[in-house]
Scaffold this active site. Sequence first.
Site, PDB file in Angstrom:
ATOM      1  N   SER A  51     -27.159  61.314 -23.420  1.00 23.89           N
ATOM      2  CA  SER A  51     -28.579  61.686 -23.462  1.00 23.89           C
ATOM      3  C   SER A  51     -28.747  63.192 -23.344  1.00 23.89           C
ATOM      4  CB  SER A  51     -29.331  60.992 -22.331  1.00 23.89           C
ATOM      5  OG  SER A  51     -29.332  59.600 -22.554  1.00 23.89           O
TER       6      SER A  51
ATOM      7  N   ARG B 187     -29.929  65.886 -26.507  1.00 22.93           N
ATOM      8  CA  ARG B 187     -31.129  66.690 -26.246  1.00 22.93           C
ATOM      9  C   ARG B 187     -30.816  68.188 -26.317  1.00 22.93           C
ATOM     10  NH1 ARG B 187     -32.292  62.067 -23.710  1.00 22.93           N
ATOM     11  NH2 ARG B 187     -34.379  61.508 -23.004  1.00 22.93           N
TER      12      ARG B 187
ATOM     13  N   ASP C 218     -22.553  58.839 -31.442  1.00 22.27           N
ATOM     14  CA  ASP C 218     -23.971  59.224 -31.367  1.00 22.27           C
ATOM     15  C   ASP C 218     -24.154  60.735 -31.440  1.00 22.27           C
ATOM     16  OD1 ASP C 218     -24.645  56.599 -31.185  1.00 22.27           O
ATOM     17  OD2 ASP C 218     -25.783  56.765 -29.318  1.00 22.27           O
TER      18      ASP C 218
ATOM     19  N   ASN D  22     -26.582  54.150 -35.378  1.00 23.21           N
ATOM     20  CA  ASN D  22     -27.453  53.389 -34.476  1.00 23.21           C
ATOM     21  C   ASN D  22     -27.820  54.257 -33.271  1.00 23.21           C
ATOM     22  OD1 ASN D  22     -28.926  51.289 -33.492  1.00 23.21           O
ATOM     23  ND2 ASN D  22     -27.184  49.988 -32.960  1.00 23.21           N
TER      24      ASN D  22
ATOM     25  N   GLY E  83     -30.203  56.043 -31.223  1.00 22.97           N
ATOM     26  CA  GLY E  83     -31.621  56.226 -30.901  1.00 22.97           C
ATOM     27  C   GLY E  83     -31.922  57.663 -30.530  1.00 22.97           C
TER      28      GLY E  83
ATOM     29  N   ARG F  61     -34.666  48.301 -35.170  1.00 19.36           N
ATOM     30  CA  ARG F  61     -35.103  48.897 -33.893  1.00 19.36           C
ATOM     31  C   ARG F  61     -36.433  49.630 -34.113  1.00 19.36           C
ATOM     32  NH1 ARG F  61     -30.399  52.066 -30.933  1.00 19.36           N
ATOM     33  NH2 ARG F  61     -31.902  51.841 -29.230  1.00 19.36           N
TER      34      ARG F  61
ATOM     35  N   SER G 168     -38.889  54.819 -24.028  1.00 10.35           N
ATOM     36  CA  SER G 168     -39.345  56.141 -23.586  1.00 10.35           C
ATOM     37  C   SER G 168     -38.946  57.219 -24.586  1.00 10.35           C
ATOM     38  CB  SER G 168     -38.727  56.469 -22.226  1.00 10.35           C
ATOM     39  OG  SER G 168     -37.328  56.676 -22.369  1.00 10.35           O
ATOM     40  N   GLN G 169     -38.064  56.874 -25.502  1.00 15.35           N
ATOM     41  CA  GLN G 169     -37.578  57.871 -26.460  1.00 15.35           C
ATOM     42  C   GLN G 169     -38.703  58.377 -27.372  1.00 15.35           C
ATOM     43  OE1 GLN G 169     -34.141  56.384 -28.548  1.00 15.35           O
ATOM     44  NE2 GLN G 169     -32.938  56.174 -26.680  1.00 15.35           N
TER      45      GLN G 169
ATOM     46  N   ASP H  41     -29.826  50.884 -19.011  1.00 15.84           N
ATOM     47  CA  ASP H  41     -28.421  50.894 -19.465  1.00 15.84           C
ATOM     48  C   ASP H  41     -27.479  50.428 -18.353  1.00 15.84           C
ATOM     49  OD1 ASP H  41     -29.549  51.886 -21.713  1.00 15.84           O
ATOM     50  OD2 ASP H  41     -28.596  53.854 -21.663  1.00 15.84           O
TER      51      ASP H  41
ATOM     52  N   LYS I 154     -32.435  47.137 -28.283  1.00 14.36           N
ATOM     53  CA  LYS I 154     -31.420  48.195 -28.249  1.00 14.36           C
ATOM     54  C   LYS I 154     -30.299  47.849 -29.245  1.00 14.36           C
ATOM     55  CE  LYS I 154     -32.831  49.793 -23.717  1.00 14.36           C
ATOM     56  NZ  LYS I 154     -33.334  51.152 -23.838  1.00 14.36           N
ATOM     57  N   GLU I 155     -29.050  48.156 -28.946  1.00 15.74           N
ATOM     58  CA  GLU I 155     -27.974  48.003 -29.925  1.00 15.74           C
ATOM     59  C   GLU I 155     -27.875  46.581 -30.480  1.00 15.74           C
ATOM     60  OE1 GLU I 155     -28.213  50.153 -27.731  1.00 15.74           O
ATOM     61  OE2 GLU I 155     -26.745  51.765 -27.844  1.00 15.74           O
TER      62      GLU I 155
ATOM     63  N   HIS J 208     -21.653  48.911 -27.547  1.00 11.00           N
ATOM     64  CA  HIS J 208     -20.723  49.551 -26.616  1.00 11.00           C
ATOM     65  C   HIS J 208     -20.877  49.056 -25.188  1.00 11.00           C
ATOM     66  CE1 HIS J 208     -23.888  52.854 -25.702  1.00 11.00           C
ATOM     67  NE2 HIS J 208     -24.464  51.890 -26.354  1.00 11.00           N
ATOM     68  N   ARG J 209     -22.131  48.856 -24.768  1.00  8.00           N
ATOM     69  CA  ARG J 209     -22.315  48.458 -23.360  1.00  8.00           C
ATOM     70  C   ARG J 209     -21.935  46.994 -23.125  1.00  8.00           C
ATOM     71  NH1 ARG J 209     -23.807  53.054 -21.498  1.00  8.00           N
ATOM     72  NH2 ARG J 209     -25.307  54.279 -22.693  1.00  8.00           N
TER      73      ARG J 209
ATOM     74  N   LYS K 271     -19.454  54.625 -29.673  1.00  5.25           N
ATOM     75  CA  LYS K 271     -20.845  55.124 -29.707  1.00  5.25           C
ATOM     76  C   LYS K 271     -21.061  56.156 -28.595  1.00  5.25           C
ATOM     77  CE  LYS K 271     -25.553  53.378 -30.313  1.00  5.25           C
ATOM     78  NZ  LYS K 271     -26.412  54.082 -29.389  1.00  5.25           N
TER      79      LYS K 271
HETATM   80  O1  LIG Z   1     -33.783  59.016 -23.876  1.00  6.82           O
HETATM   81  C1  LIG Z   1     -32.621  58.620 -23.761  1.00  6.82           C
HETATM   82  O2  LIG Z   1     -31.648  59.401 -23.809  1.00  6.82           O
HETATM   83  C2  LIG Z   1     -32.379  57.186 -23.566  1.00  6.82           C
HETATM   84  C3  LIG Z   1     -33.382  56.369 -23.123  1.00  6.82           C
HETATM   85  C4  LIG Z   1     -33.199  54.924 -22.878  1.00  6.82           C
HETATM   86  O3  LIG Z   1     -33.808  54.218 -23.918  1.00  6.82           O
HETATM   87  P1  LIG Z   1     -35.286  53.574 -23.803  1.00  6.82           P
HETATM   88  O4  LIG Z   1     -36.232  54.631 -23.438  1.00  6.82           O
HETATM   89  O5  LIG Z   1     -35.495  53.046 -25.178  1.00  6.82           O
HETATM   90  O6  LIG Z   1     -35.202  52.501 -22.755  1.00  6.82           O
HETATM   91  C5  LIG Z   1     -31.727  54.528 -22.822  1.00  6.82           C
HETATM   92  O7  LIG Z   1     -31.599  53.139 -22.916  1.00  6.82           O
HETATM   93  C6  LIG Z   1     -30.931  55.191 -23.925  1.00  6.82           C
HETATM   94  O8  LIG Z   1     -29.565  54.830 -23.849  1.00  6.82           O
HETATM   95  C7  LIG Z   1     -31.009  56.681 -23.813  1.00  6.82           C
HETATM   96  C1  LIG Z   2     -29.767  52.085 -25.799  1.00  7.92           C
HETATM   97  C2  LIG Z   2     -28.755  52.900 -26.008  1.00  7.92           C
HETATM   98  O1  LIG Z   2     -28.659  53.799 -26.991  1.00  7.92           O
HETATM   99  P1  LIG Z   2     -29.730  54.502 -27.943  1.00  7.92           P
HETATM  100  O2  LIG Z   2     -29.674  55.936 -27.588  1.00  7.92           O
HETATM  101  O3  LIG Z   2     -29.241  54.245 -29.332  1.00  7.92           O
HETATM  102  O4  LIG Z   2     -31.078  53.900 -27.689  1.00  7.92           O
HETATM  103  C3  LIG Z   2     -27.583  52.870 -25.095  1.00  7.92           C
HETATM  104  O5  LIG Z   2     -26.770  53.806 -25.170  1.00  7.92           O
HETATM  105  O6  LIG Z   2     -27.432  51.933 -24.305  1.00  7.92           O
END
Ligand SMILES: O=C(O)C1=C[C@@H](OP(=O)(O)O)[C@@H](O)[C@H](O)C1
Ligand SMILES: C=C(OP(=O)(O)O)C(=O)O
Length: 493
Positions: free
Chosen positions: A86, A90, A112, A156, A158, A186, A232-233, A378, A405-406, A453-454, A479
């Site tokens: 994360s 960023r 990723d 994949n 996010g 997704r 939250s993304q 996670d 998610k994944e 992966h998780r 990932k």
């Molecule tokens: O902002 C981020 O880096 C993330 C937010 C989370 O997702 P959600 O906000 O979709 O729950 C988390 O599950 C993901 O692995 C990384």
């Molecule tokens: C949800 C996950 O990844 P993403 O950043 O693709 O949402 C994760 O890493 O568990």
Amino acid sequence: MKEHGFGFVTLIPPKLTAPFSVRRTLHCLTVRRNVRQFHSRKGFLITLVSQQSPECTYLKIGGIETVTVPEINNLTGTLVLPGSKSLSNRVLLLSALAKGTTLVENLLESEDVSYMLEALKLLGVKVEYESKEKKARIEGCGGPFPASTGELFLGNAGTAMRPLTAALCLGDGEFVLDGVKRMRERPIADLVQGLQQLGAQVTCSDTGCPPVHIKAKGLRGGKTIVSGKMSSQFLSSLLMAAPYSKNDVVIEIQDELISVPYVSMTIELMRRFGVTVGNEDYRVFRIAGNQCYSSPGSYFVEGDASSASYFLAGGAITGGPITVEGCGSDSIQGDIRFVHVLEKMGATVSWTPHSITVSRGKGKVLEGIDEDCIDIPDAAMTLAVVALFAEGHTALRNIYSWRVKETDRLAAMSKELMKLGAAVMEGQDYIVIYPPGGGKIRKNVTVSTYNDHRMAMSLSLAACGGCPITIEDPKCTWKTFPSYFEELTRLIR
Ligand SMILES: O=C(O)C1=C[C@@H](OP(=O)(O)O)[C@@H](O)[C@H](O)C1
Ligand SMILES: C=C(OP(=O)(O)O)C(=O)O
């Protein structure tokens, strides 16, 4: 035909016998030195894919690659954590938009992050990446990306798809963002609508998922109302793009906001790049428009707290002690709260600013818990497997986001935990796990990982139940943690 449906595979380290040997429930096969491929008695083609280390070998069984984690009596030692996914993605994005050059240190090397790096290069950002050194030097654009067209494939990831969708609306040009089949399932519609309210011309498919099409002409700014209950993304993405709007931006959360610590992480990183976010109790956010990030010069990515969870859980289940280095009490990652939950279950924890040690005292047992996991989606997956080793049942609540998610993680986790002998109650947004009778995990199980992966990493801990476990498609861990199985096997006693 279920190609992988023939019991379990155990690897014996080459130093003990041949390069590798394969055992299964009914038949025992020993492979002679230098043999790389052979047929099992049932006719499955077994291929030695790669020997990651003497203890960790990837096999392909009838087309499906597997790794067998040997029985874990104790998980102990020290792991230097890979960088946080994360934070890596960023920091790369903010560095690319910022004025000045940023040296990103301890960057995570994984799928990723590769998608983000490749996307930035394609968009005209100057990136020097030294994978061995885990360093990237990003020459910031001091504004939107230079490219005026681009088709981005983001797998994949996010943390690449969502923030890049918002950042690409800032420039001038036409862009398409797409990913693997699951990425096309997704959701992203809430973000797309959030950006449209700020003046962007952006669309996604009728299903509310990628591919995303953007005709960028800069963001006007103003007020946008966005849902926070799916991911939250979306909010993090709007926040990171907002300073480049022509006018000030106000973001209002229309319902519930999940995964709040990831938003705090976004705000903290924006601060490190010189931009302040007005935050009214995580319901309304205010960002001045017409600004530019300024590079902090360098940024050291802390170790990944979600990746730490598997090892710390292993220490709690088996007794440990196990230490992770790279994140500790100074961490800005929300998944650090996982450690407090382990403590609540009965583990012993000690902290330094940059490390965490977990053990379990002799005679102490882990106890099941009832936990709201809305802020740790996670690491909550790791808790689902720790539950197998606890006394009494464990309820993990407020995890609807697992479904988007994944894979559908609620369905997938329920199915695989049942294979291991647990009784499971799966609700729309919760899971209740009753450990196997007498605490005995079913033997000789092969678990599926659903390209997640998780799923692979958390289920590997079932090997703490007194028997090896075979994990299908172990490379799905690439990932976020390509060397996961090598690191795990290194710490097994
Ligand atoms: O902002 C981020 O880096 C993330 C937010 C989370 O997702 P959600 O906000 O979709 O729950 C988390 O599950 C993901 O692995 C990384
Ligand atoms: C949800 C996950 O990844 P993403 O950043 O693709 O949402 C994760 O890493 O568990």
